[in-house]
Design an enzyme around this catalytic site. Structure first.
Site, PDB file in Angstrom:
ATOM      1  N   GLY A  14       0.834  -1.206   0.000  1.00  0.00           N
ATOM      2  CA  GLY A  14       0.000   0.000   0.000  1.00  0.00           C
ATOM      3  C   GLY A  14       0.866   1.252   0.000  1.00  0.00           C
ATOM      4  N   PHE A  15       0.213   2.386  -0.088  1.00  0.00           N
ATOM      5  CA  PHE A  15       0.927   3.670  -0.189  1.00  0.00           C
ATOM      6  C   PHE A  15       1.866   3.900   0.996  1.00  0.00           C
ATOM      7  CE2 PHE A  15       0.072   8.458   0.618  1.00  0.00           C
ATOM      8  CZ  PHE A  15       1.291   8.825   0.072  1.00  0.00           C
ATOM      9  N   ILE A  16       1.302   3.930   2.200  1.00  0.00           N
ATOM     10  CA  ILE A  16       2.130   4.261   3.368  1.00  0.00           C
ATOM     11  C   ILE A  16       3.035   3.076   3.732  1.00  0.00           C
ATOM     12  CG2 ILE A  16       2.102   5.003   5.786  1.00  0.00           C
ATOM     13  CD1 ILE A  16      -0.633   6.334   5.224  1.00  0.00           C
ATOM     14  N   TYR A 156     -16.056   3.628   8.103  1.00  0.00           N
ATOM     15  CA  TYR A 156     -14.587   3.521   8.117  1.00  0.00           C
ATOM     16  C   TYR A 156     -14.041   4.059   9.445  1.00  0.00           C
ATOM     17  CZ  TYR A 156      -9.803   5.152   7.267  1.00  0.00           C
ATOM     18  OH  TYR A 156      -8.461   5.428   7.386  1.00  0.00           O
TER      19      TYR A 156
HETATM   20  N1  LIG Z   1      -3.461   7.702   3.249  1.00  0.00           N
HETATM   21  C1  LIG Z   1      -4.043   8.447   4.184  1.00  0.00           C
HETATM   22  O1  LIG Z   1      -4.201   9.681   4.017  1.00  0.00           O
HETATM   23  C2  LIG Z   1      -4.507   7.839   5.477  1.00  0.00           C
HETATM   24  C3  LIG Z   1      -5.102   8.698   6.425  1.00  0.00           C
HETATM   25  C4  LIG Z   1      -5.536   8.156   7.620  1.00  0.00           C
HETATM   26  C5  LIG Z   1      -5.350   6.809   7.891  1.00  0.00           C
HETATM   27  N2  LIG Z   1      -4.793   5.989   6.952  1.00  0.00           N
HETATM   28  C6  LIG Z   1      -4.617   4.582   7.289  1.00  0.00           C
HETATM   29  O2  LIG Z   1      -3.262   4.227   7.036  1.00  0.00           O
HETATM   30  C7  LIG Z   1      -3.188   2.876   6.594  1.00  0.00           C
HETATM   31  C8  LIG Z   1      -2.458   2.803   5.263  1.00  0.00           C
HETATM   32  O3  LIG Z   1      -3.188   3.576   4.310  1.00  0.00           O
HETATM   33  P1  LIG Z   1      -2.739   3.709   2.796  1.00  0.00           P
HETATM   34  O4  LIG Z   1      -3.103   5.077   2.367  1.00  0.00           O
HETATM   35  O5  LIG Z   1      -1.359   3.207   2.626  1.00  0.00           O
HETATM   36  O6  LIG Z   1      -3.788   2.698   2.124  1.00  0.00           O
HETATM   37  P2  LIG Z   1      -3.569   1.605   0.992  1.00  0.00           P
HETATM   38  O7  LIG Z   1      -4.940   1.128   0.605  1.00  0.00           O
HETATM   39  O8  LIG Z   1      -2.683   2.127  -0.080  1.00  0.00           O
HETATM   40  O9  LIG Z   1      -2.795   0.462   1.749  1.00  0.00           O
HETATM   41  C9  LIG Z   1      -3.424  -0.568   2.476  1.00  0.00           C
HETATM   42  C10 LIG Z   1      -2.884  -1.903   1.983  1.00  0.00           C
HETATM   43  O10 LIG Z   1      -3.486  -2.922   2.771  1.00  0.00           O
HETATM   44  C11 LIG Z   1      -3.843  -3.993   1.938  1.00  0.00           C
HETATM   45  N3  LIG Z   1      -4.984  -4.680   2.541  1.00  0.00           N
HETATM   46  C12 LIG Z   1      -6.256  -4.243   2.602  1.00  0.00           C
HETATM   47  N4  LIG Z   1      -7.020  -5.135   3.241  1.00  0.00           N
HETATM   48  C13 LIG Z   1      -6.193  -6.162   3.598  1.00  0.00           C
HETATM   49  C14 LIG Z   1      -6.388  -7.378   4.291  1.00  0.00           C
HETATM   50  N5  LIG Z   1      -7.595  -7.736   4.725  1.00  0.00           N
HETATM   51  N6  LIG Z   1      -5.320  -8.196   4.486  1.00  0.00           N
HETATM   52  C15 LIG Z   1      -4.080  -7.849   4.037  1.00  0.00           C
HETATM   53  N7  LIG Z   1      -3.850  -6.707   3.360  1.00  0.00           N
HETATM   54  C16 LIG Z   1      -4.894  -5.872   3.149  1.00  0.00           C
HETATM   55  C17 LIG Z   1      -4.195  -3.377   0.593  1.00  0.00           C
HETATM   56  O11 LIG Z   1      -4.017  -4.307  -0.481  1.00  0.00           O
HETATM   57  C18 LIG Z   1      -3.248  -2.186   0.516  1.00  0.00           C
HETATM   58  O12 LIG Z   1      -2.094  -2.500  -0.234  1.00  0.00           O
HETATM   59  C19 LIG Z   1      -4.617   2.365   6.566  1.00  0.00           C
HETATM   60  O13 LIG Z   1      -4.872   1.712   7.787  1.00  0.00           O
HETATM   61  C20 LIG Z   1      -5.444   3.617   6.462  1.00  0.00           C
HETATM   62  O14 LIG Z   1      -6.732   3.437   7.006  1.00  0.00           O
HETATM   63  C21 LIG Z   1      -4.357   6.487   5.753  1.00  0.00           C
END
Ligand SMILES: NC(=O)c1ccc[n+]([C@@H]2O[C@H](COP(=O)([O-])OP(=O)(O)OC[C@H]3O[C@@H](n4cnc5c(N)ncnc54)[C@H](O)[C@@H]3O)[C@@H](O)[C@H]2O)c1
Length: 342
Positions: A14-16, A156
């Site tokens: 994922g992104f982060i 969410y």
């Molecule tokens: N990007 C933001 O601005 C932001 C802000 C607040 C919170 N968050 C939180 O930070 C975290 C990372 O966010 P992100 O932006 O990288 O999102 P993202 O969707 O790019 O990354 C999440 C990754 O988790 C994987 N995933 C999803 N469900 C899964 C499962 N059941 N089992 C295994 N892998 C699974 C996805 O394939 C994805 O690659 C998340 O928990 C998100 O809720 C992100």
């Protein structure tokens, strides 16, 4: 680090997760990345991120779902991670209105499986993603970690609130040190296609209009990915202490009175109006956007603003990449990745 430590990063494709895993590899950790590679957005983008990580011989990629019974238990048993950075989740406010069940599976059952695995094989520190959306209908700004958070506006956000409570109970019952991150709108290269920056840049590039929600009357505390990763990295080395090992209290600390558990905002403490954000994108692309003004979307909130005094107290001042620099880096990455002429 004297001895090589093992970190488990969930959501590593994922992104982060990609950026955090990369940083931990650079810092000498052995990293196990778990990701289901689900199709919530372009799987090719996830594969490209994973491909970069796999080039490092100390990285191991595991494909699977958090909620798959015994998967995490077996991973913890085999690799005995000392640090866990839990970033896998079903993210996105709007999608949680269409597909709430996927949030129950990934965010609630998945979190439960993670906690059970940690109970069996305790890491020294677990750090997990929560969100600024947890502040819901709160109107007091900036948002502080000790504010009441009882009015989530989307399912969410509700699952993330549940995650904070689930983590707290395991931190208390089993003495597992846990830090929750409340992230504020993260942006930067390799960013998510469902988020505003990616959507706006691709629409402008393809000559489509951008949707401007709440008629532009929105503010977000945009956080650049490198600044956020620096915060995550420093917090890894700052586990919360249990009640028996406390020193002087920190003002405004969210530290639990009964558990080694704390929740921390990671934001920029500098909310930007949506219009200024769009203008910065137009500046970086050298092109004006066509705009479709829309009503507020269900589940969304008009503003976010992080109080970062607890974060600063814990880990010092973070770098604060300015919006122009951050957006320019994103646009450069987008154009190189999607093969468009600058
Ligand atoms: N990007 C933001 O601005 C932001 C802000 C607040 C919170 N968050 C939180 O930070 C975290 C990372 O966010 P992100 O932006 O990288 O999102 P993202 O969707 O790019 O990354 C999440 C990754 O988790 C994987 N995933 C999803 N469900 C899964 C499962 N059941 N089992 C295994 N892998 C699974 C996805 O394939 C994805 O690659 C998340 O928990 C998100 O809720 C992100």
């Amino acid at each position: 680090m004297t001895q090589q430590q093992t970190a488990l990063v969930t959501g590593a494709a994922g992104f982060i997760g990609f950026h955090v895993a990369k940083r931990l590899l650079d810092d000498g950790y052995r990293v196990i990345g778990l990701d289901s590679m689900n199709d919530y957005y372009d799987v090719t983008l996830k594969e490209r991120r994973a491909q970069i990580l796999i080039e490092d011989p100390t990285f191991t990629m595991v494909h699977g779902k958090l909620e798959q019974p015994r998967l995490l238990l077996e991973l913890f048993c085999r690799h005995q991670p000392t640090v866990v950075v839990h970033l896998a989740a079903q993210a996105g406010v709007r999608f949680s209105i269409e597909q709430p069940r996927s949030y129950v599976e990934a965010n609630l059952i998945g979190m439960f499986e993670l906690l059970e695995a940690a109970r069996a094989h305790p890491p020294t520190h677990m750090l997990m993603a929560s969100t600024s959306s947890i502040y819901g209908a709160n109107t007091k700004m900036p948002y502080a970690e000790t504010d009441k958070v009882d009015t989530q506006m989307s399912f969410y956000a509700a699952t993330k609130k549940a995650n904070e409570a689930m983590a707290h109970s395991y931190a208390h019952l089993y003495g597992l040190p846990m830090t929750m991150f409340r992230f504020f709108t993260v942006y930067g290269p390799w960013g998510r296609p469902d988020m505003a920056l990616f959507k706006f840049v691709s629409a402008i590039q393809e000559g489509r209009a951008i949707d401007v929600y709440n008629h532009g009357n929105m503010r977000r505390d945009f956080t650049y990915i490198d600044d956020l990763v620096e915060g995550v990295r420093r917090l890894i080395d700052t586990p919360p202490l249990g009640p028996d090992h406390r020193t002087d209290p920190i003002p405004g600390d969210s530290l639990s009175p009964v558990a080694p558990w704390r929740t921390v905002n990671i934001g920029n403490a500098n909310p930007t109006a949506l219009g200024d954000f769009i203008a910065a994108i137009e500046g970086a692309m050298g092109q004006e956007a066509q705009k479709t003004y829309m009503d507020m979307q269900p589940g969304d909130v008009p503003a976010t603003w992080a109080d970062t005094s607890l974060l600063t107290h814990l880990i010092g001042t973070l770098p604060q990449t300015d919006l122009k620099t951050g957006i320019t880096a994103f646009v450069r990455w987008y154009k190189a990745s999607y093969n468009r002429a600058p």
